[in-house]
Design an enzyme around this catalytic site. Sequence first.
Site, PDB file in Angstrom:
ATOM      1  CB  VAL A  47      40.661  42.597  45.156  1.00  0.00           C
ATOM      2  CG1 VAL A  47      40.036  43.613  44.219  1.00  0.00           C
ATOM      3  CG2 VAL A  47      42.045  42.204  44.651  1.00  0.00           C
ATOM      4  CD  GLU A  48      41.977  37.160  46.419  1.00  0.00           C
ATOM      5  OE1 GLU A  48      43.030  36.888  47.024  1.00  0.00           O
ATOM      6  OE2 GLU A  48      41.598  36.535  45.425  1.00  0.00           O
ATOM      7  N   GLY A  49      40.597  41.546  50.611  1.00  0.00           N
ATOM      8  CA  GLY A  49      40.976  42.105  51.895  1.00  0.00           C
ATOM      9  C   GLY A  49      41.795  43.357  51.713  1.00  0.00           C
TER      10      GLY A  49
ATOM     11  CB  SER B   3      41.233  32.795  42.849  1.00  0.00           C
ATOM     12  OG  SER B   3      41.600  33.267  44.122  1.00  0.00           O
TER      13      SER B   3
ATOM     14  NE  ARG C  94      44.236  36.412  52.433  1.00  0.00           N
ATOM     15  CZ  ARG C  94      43.620  36.771  53.550  1.00  0.00           C
ATOM     16  NH1 ARG C  94      42.896  37.881  53.565  1.00  0.00           N
ATOM     17  NH2 ARG C  94      43.694  36.046  54.634  1.00  0.00           N
TER      18      ARG C  94
END
Length: 810
Positions: free
Chosen positions: A501-503, A210, A379
Site C-alpha cells: 500500500v501507499e506505493g 492519514s 506516508r
Amino acid sequence: MCIVWSSLFIAVLWAVFYLRLPLIAGTAVIAAVLLATSTWSGASGLVQTLYWAVFLLIAVPLNLPVLRRTLISDRVLIMFRKVMPSMSDTEREALEAGSVWWDGELFSGKPDWSKLLETPAPRLSPEERAFLDGPTDTLCQMIDDWHITQEDRDLPPEVWAYIKDNGFFSMIIPKQYGGLEFSALAHSSVVMKISSRSITAAVTIMVPNSLGPAELLLRYGTDEQKNHYLPRLATGEEVPCFALTSPEAGSDAAAMTDSGVICKGDFNGEKDVLGIRLNWEKRYITLGPVATVLGLAFKLYDPAHLLGDKEELGITCALIPTDTPGVEIGSRHFPLNQAFMNGPNRGKDVFIPLDWIIGGEKCAGQGWRMLMECLAAGRSISLPALSTGAGKLVSRATGAYARVRKQFKTPIGRFEGVEEVLARVAGLTYMMDAARTLTAAAVDLGESPSVVSAVVKYHLTENMRTVVNDAMDIHGGSGICMGPKNLMGRVYQSIPIGITVEGANILTRSLIIFGQGAIRCHPYVFREMQAVAENDAAEFDRAFSGHVGFAISNAARSLWLGLSGARLAPSPVRGPSRRCYQQLTRMSAVFALVSDISLLVLGGSLKRREKLSGRLADVLSYLYLASAALKRFEDQNRPAEDLPLLHWVCEHALYEMQHSLDGLLKNFPNRPVAWLLRALAFPLGKPFSGPTDQLGHQCADLLLSPSDARDRLTRGLYIPTEPGQALANLEHALELQIALVPLEKKVRVAVKNGELSPAPEAELWQQAANKKVINDEEFTQWQAADAARLEAISVDEFDKAALACHGKLA
C-alpha cells in the site's frame, strides 16, 4: 624547483574544488598561486607565458557570463532540449510536491551535520503522553486480536465505540473542530503502540489520520466543508475512506478510468443544478465497507465547456456521502486474514453538486497535486509507525523467547547462529525507530518530506519483513501454530500489506526514491530542468555552471576522503561516534559524484534503468537511515549501553551503500566511466565489511536480559501485565530465568566437582535439593521459574469443532 611549484599549484587547484570556493574567489586564489609559481619557480619566460595562456583561456570564459553562455552553456542547453525526456503532468506534480529537507544535505556531498543535530529533539507533550498512557493503553487492554481475526473478523462493537468516543479518528483534526490536534510524533506513537497489539486495530485508526478526507479538507477544503465534516469526523459520527485504486490503475494512478462529466441535473428536488455525473469502480479501499463518507479520485471532463475552454480538467477529488443514490458500497476484501475493513465500491451515474469537490470549483483538476502533497506527510507516519511497532515487538518477545527456550541445556539465544539473527533484529529495530522519530520530527517542523517519506515507507516496511521473518526462524514451531499464544503469526501474515500500500515497494525503490530525489534534492538539476522547460538561457547558465563546479568538487572530495579513509573529515562530535560522521560524509560525496556522472552519461535513459536507479536509491536511503541513528544517539544523551546498536547500524549502512555502489559500477554501461568512478570512489579498494561478529554478540546480548538499553529500544511498545497474556508470560519467565542464574551456576559447579551426577534438568535440580546443594527455598524458586518457562513456550491446541468453518464474512 619547477616540479615543486607545479605540484603546489595542482594542490591548490584541488583544494579550491574540494572547499567549493565560489567561482570568482577560486579564480583569484588560483591566479595568486600561479603568479607566485611563475615568479619564484625559476621557470623560463616561455613556460610562464604558457601557464598564463592556459589559465586565461579557462578563467576568462568561465568568469564572463556572456562569453560562457556563447561558448558553453547555450550549446549545452540545445543538447539538453533534445535529450531531456518528456514529463507528464502527473510526474511533474509528483516532483513538485513536498519539500526538501535533510535529504538535500545528503545529496550535497558535504552535509552540514550541525543542521541535523540542531533540529529539536522530538518530544511528546504532557497531553499526548497522558493519551498514550491512558486511552491508548486501555484500548490495547480491550483488544483480543485472536478473537478479532479468527472469530469475529471485525473489531467488537465496544472497541469501535471506544475508538470513536476517545478521538482516535481525530488525531490530525484541530481542536477547534473537536479533534485532538496531536503532533506527528504523537500520531506515530499511538499507531506504533496499537500495532504491537493488533494490526487490525492499528490500520483502522491509521486511515482516518492519514491520506484521506480529513487531511484533504484541512489543506484544501472550503470553510463550509470544514465546518460540516471535520466535527463529524472527529467524533466518529462520520467514518471516512478514500478511494483511489481501481482495477486498471494501481501504481499508475493516471491510468484510472473512473470519470466525472460536468453537466446539469436534478439534485435534492432542484432542477438544472451544475454538477458532475460520476461513474467509477474502486477496490482495496480501507474502511470502505463501513464508511459513511467517501473521498473519491476521478478524472474530470467538461465537454460542454460549462466551466471554461478546457475539456480535460484532470484528476479531481470529491467527498460523497455513501448513501447518495447510485453508490454501491459494503462488500469486503479479506487481506491476509487481517480483519480491518477493506473492500470495493462502485458508482453508476451518480450525480453530485459541484461544491462537493474538495476545495470547491477552483480545485477541479487539482486532485493529483493535492494527493501528492498529502501523501508526503501521511506516508511519513503510519506505515513507518506500524513497521517499527513490529520491530519492537519482535525485539522484546523474541529476545525473551531466545533466553527462556532451551535446547541442549542451553538458551537458544546463546547459539551463534541465533545470536547473529538477534543482532540483526536489534540493529534494524534501532534504525527503524530512529528513522520514525526523525521523520515525524520533520513533519512537526512543517516539512513535507516527499523523498524521505518514500525512504522510510520502503525501508521500514522491508525491515519489518526482515525482522519478522527472523522472529519466525527463532520461534520455530511456536511461530507457526496459530492461536492466542502466538505473537508472530498475524504480524507475519500482514507483512505484504505494508509492502503493497501507499506505493508498491518495488516501484518506490526503483522509480521514486532516486528518481524524485535526484531532481528535488540535487542543488542544480531541478533548476536546470525548469530552465530548459521555460527556455531561460540565463538561468540555465547559472545552474549549469554551478553544477559543473559541484561535480568537480565531489570528485576531488571523493578521492581525498577515499585516500585518507575520511580520517581528516570534520565531525560535529568527539568520541566513539566520530568515525560514523566522517565515513557518512565520505559516502555522501561519493553518492553525489556517482549520481551526477550517471545523470550526465545516461541522461533520460537512467529513468528506464531501474536496477541502476534502485541501487542509487539504496545509497541515499542508507545515508538517511544512518543519519537518523546518529541523531537518536545524540538526542538520548549518548547512552554508552546503546553504542553497539549505533555502531551496528552505521557499519551495516556503510556496507550496504558500498554493496549498492559496487553493483552499479559493475553494471554501468559505459565501462571507461565506470573504471574512473571506481578509482575516485574506492581508490584503495572496498573498505567496509559490515558489523563484526563481536559487535553482533553485544547487540544480541541486549535482547536476552532486562536492561535500560532493552527498555529504550522497545519503548512505546504495549507490554501487558495481565496473567495469561503471551507477552506478559514471556516477560515473567525471563525475569525468573535471570534471577535463577546464580543457582544455575551453583548446580553446574556441583556437577563439575562430582557432588551431582549429570541428569536431565528436572532430575538434576531434584538431586541438588536432595543433596542440599540448594535449599528448599531455592528449589521452589527453580520450580516457579521452570513452570513459567514452560508456560511461556507452550503453544495453542484446539478441538476439531473450534477450527470448523464458521460461515461467510460479514
